[in-house]
Enzyme design. Structure first.
Site, short mmCIF file in Angstrom:
data_model
loop_
_atom_site.label_atom_id
_atom_site.label_comp_id
_atom_site.label_asym_id
_atom_site.label_seq_id
_atom_site.Cartn_x
_atom_site.Cartn_y
_atom_site.Cartn_z
N HIS A 66 46.23 53.36 46.21
CA HIS A 66 44.56 54.64 46.77
C HIS A 66 44.57 55.30 44.92
O HIS A 66 43.44 55.51 44.51
CB HIS A 66 44.15 54.61 47.61
CG HIS A 66 43.24 54.95 47.99
ND1 HIS A 66 42.38 54.58 49.15
CD2 HIS A 66 42.01 55.21 47.04
CE1 HIS A 66 41.31 55.17 49.21
NE2 HIS A 66 40.96 55.13 48.03
N GLU A 114 38.50 57.38 40.77
CA GLU A 114 39.48 57.66 41.02
C GLU A 114 39.70 59.22 40.05
O GLU A 114 39.91 60.54 40.15
CB GLU A 114 40.78 57.20 41.28
CG GLU A 114 40.39 56.28 42.73
CD GLU A 114 41.11 56.64 43.68
OE1 GLU A 114 41.59 57.92 43.71
OE2 GLU A 114 39.91 56.23 44.22
N HIS A 118 39.99 62.83 41.67
CA HIS A 118 40.35 63.22 41.86
C HIS A 118 41.49 63.35 40.34
O HIS A 118 42.30 64.69 40.69
CB HIS A 118 41.53 62.27 42.37
CG HIS A 118 40.76 62.24 43.90
ND1 HIS A 118 40.60 62.22 45.08
CD2 HIS A 118 39.86 60.84 43.91
CE1 HIS A 118 40.38 61.79 46.01
NE2 HIS A 118 40.21 60.49 46.05
P1 5GP Z 1 37.98 58.42 47.67
O1 5GP Z 1 36.36 57.66 47.20
O2 5GP Z 1 38.33 59.52 47.86
O3 5GP Z 1 39.16 57.95 46.18
O4 5GP Z 1 38.88 57.29 48.77
C1 5GP Z 1 38.33 56.07 49.89
C2 5GP Z 1 36.81 55.28 48.77
O5 5GP Z 1 37.70 54.48 48.27
C3 5GP Z 1 36.20 54.15 50.49
O6 5GP Z 1 34.80 54.83 50.03
C4 5GP Z 1 36.96 53.57 50.16
O7 5GP Z 1 36.38 52.51 50.77
C5 5GP Z 1 37.27 52.99 48.49
N1 5GP Z 1 38.01 52.00 48.20
C6 5GP Z 1 39.35 51.84 48.50
N2 5GP Z 1 40.72 51.46 48.44
C7 5GP Z 1 39.44 51.02 47.05
C8 5GP Z 1 39.59 49.47 46.46
O8 5GP Z 1 40.71 48.87 46.27
N3 5GP Z 1 38.74 49.20 45.52
C9 5GP Z 1 37.89 50.39 46.01
N4 5GP Z 1 36.42 49.87 44.77
N5 5GP Z 1 37.31 51.22 46.28
C10 5GP Z 1 37.94 51.41 47.70
#
Ligand code: 5GP
Length: 247
Positions: A66, A114, A118
């Site tokens: 992720h 990402e 991050h």
């Molecule tokens: P972050 O924004 O902190 O990186 O992670 C949380 C968000 O990532 C959540 O909105 C979640 O739905 C999204 N997310 C998790 N896995 C994926 C993925 O494989 N693709 C996309 N586009 N969003 C993801």
């Protein structure tokens, strides 16, 4: 190999993995974006699809990346945009190990997200201070952590039977020598148990494995990293098989 020996080996190869990838660029630090640990976040694609209530056609049947997230810091440098060109050499590995599970036909939007949220914070470290180093370094950590084969060796496989969260955490802790964090989707209406969604392993700023929570430190119970995901409650949990193997 005994877990302690595996741990020592793992640490030296993780550092090596980062040193050998990517090219450098200046560090965009900001005092208001301090962080202490890096979190390598693996997610289970079947649960990602469930979380967003998307009927993904063919989600990977292995844990994918992720992200690599500094704790307590987000969006550290809005003037450092994502440039796909900088990571195009990594594309074959990125597509396999860091796919956009939700939009499998267009991964780069997820990678941009990402990086901006991050990566621009992780880039405070010399070892991660370019897009190539951040994505390449994350791939290196993922490969060296070998979560998929470690789970396999531990006999922890997707199953219609439930697992106890403490069994999974204890087994991973004995292999890695540090306390991981496991995130779940709470049971939806009509469901008996929570669903395993993310496994996190944490690193110090010098990229050594460390506990995600220290003994005595309160867990971040209830803290959602994504919509719906929370630190798993102690007790039973579902580790859902990919759709084709539920037959
Ligand atoms: P972050 O924004 O902190 O990186 O992670 C949380 C968000 O990532 C959540 O909105 C979640 O739905 C999204 N997310 C998790 N896995 C994926 C993925 O494989 N693709 C996309 N586009 N969003 C993801």
């Amino acid at each position: 190999m005994k877990p302690a020996a595996a741990h020592g080996l793992l640490l030296s190869s993780l550092c090596l993995a980062l040193c050998c990838r990517g090219g450098a660029r200046g560090s965009p630090t900001s005092d208001s974006h301090e962080w202490k640990k890096l979190i390598m976040v693996h997610h289970w694609p079947v649960t990602v699809c469930k979380e967003v209530e998307k009927d993904c056609r063919d989600p990977p049947d292995y844990w994918t990346i992720h992200g690599l997230w500094p704790d307590r810091a987000e969006e550290c440098n809005g003037s450092w945009p994502f440039h796909f060109e900088e990571i195009k050499d990594l594309l074959p590995e990125m597509k396999v190990y860091w796919p956009d599970v939700i939009h499998p036909l267009n991964h780069s939007h997820f990678w941009k997200h990402e990086w901006e949220k991050h990566g621009t914070c992780a880039a405070q470290l010399d070892a991660l201070n370019s897009q190539k180093k951040y994505f390449g370094g994350s791939l290196g950590l993922y490969e060296k952590l070998e979560l998929n084969s470690i789970l396999q060796k531990l006999g922890i496989k997707p199953s219609l039977n439930y697992y106890q969260i403490s069994d999974i955490k204890d087994a991973l802790a004995s292999m890695y020598g540090v306390v991981p964090k496991v995130q779940c989707l709470p049971p939806k209406q009509g469901e008996e148990v929570q669903t395993i969604g993310q496994i996190e392993l944490c690193f110090t700023k010098d990229l050594r494995l460390r506990n995600c929570t220290e003994p005595g430190e309160l867990g971040e119970s209830g803290r959602a990293w994504g919509p719906g995901l929370e630190v798993c409650e102690d007790g039973p949990a579902f580790y859902p098989p990919p759709p084709q193997s539920t037959r």
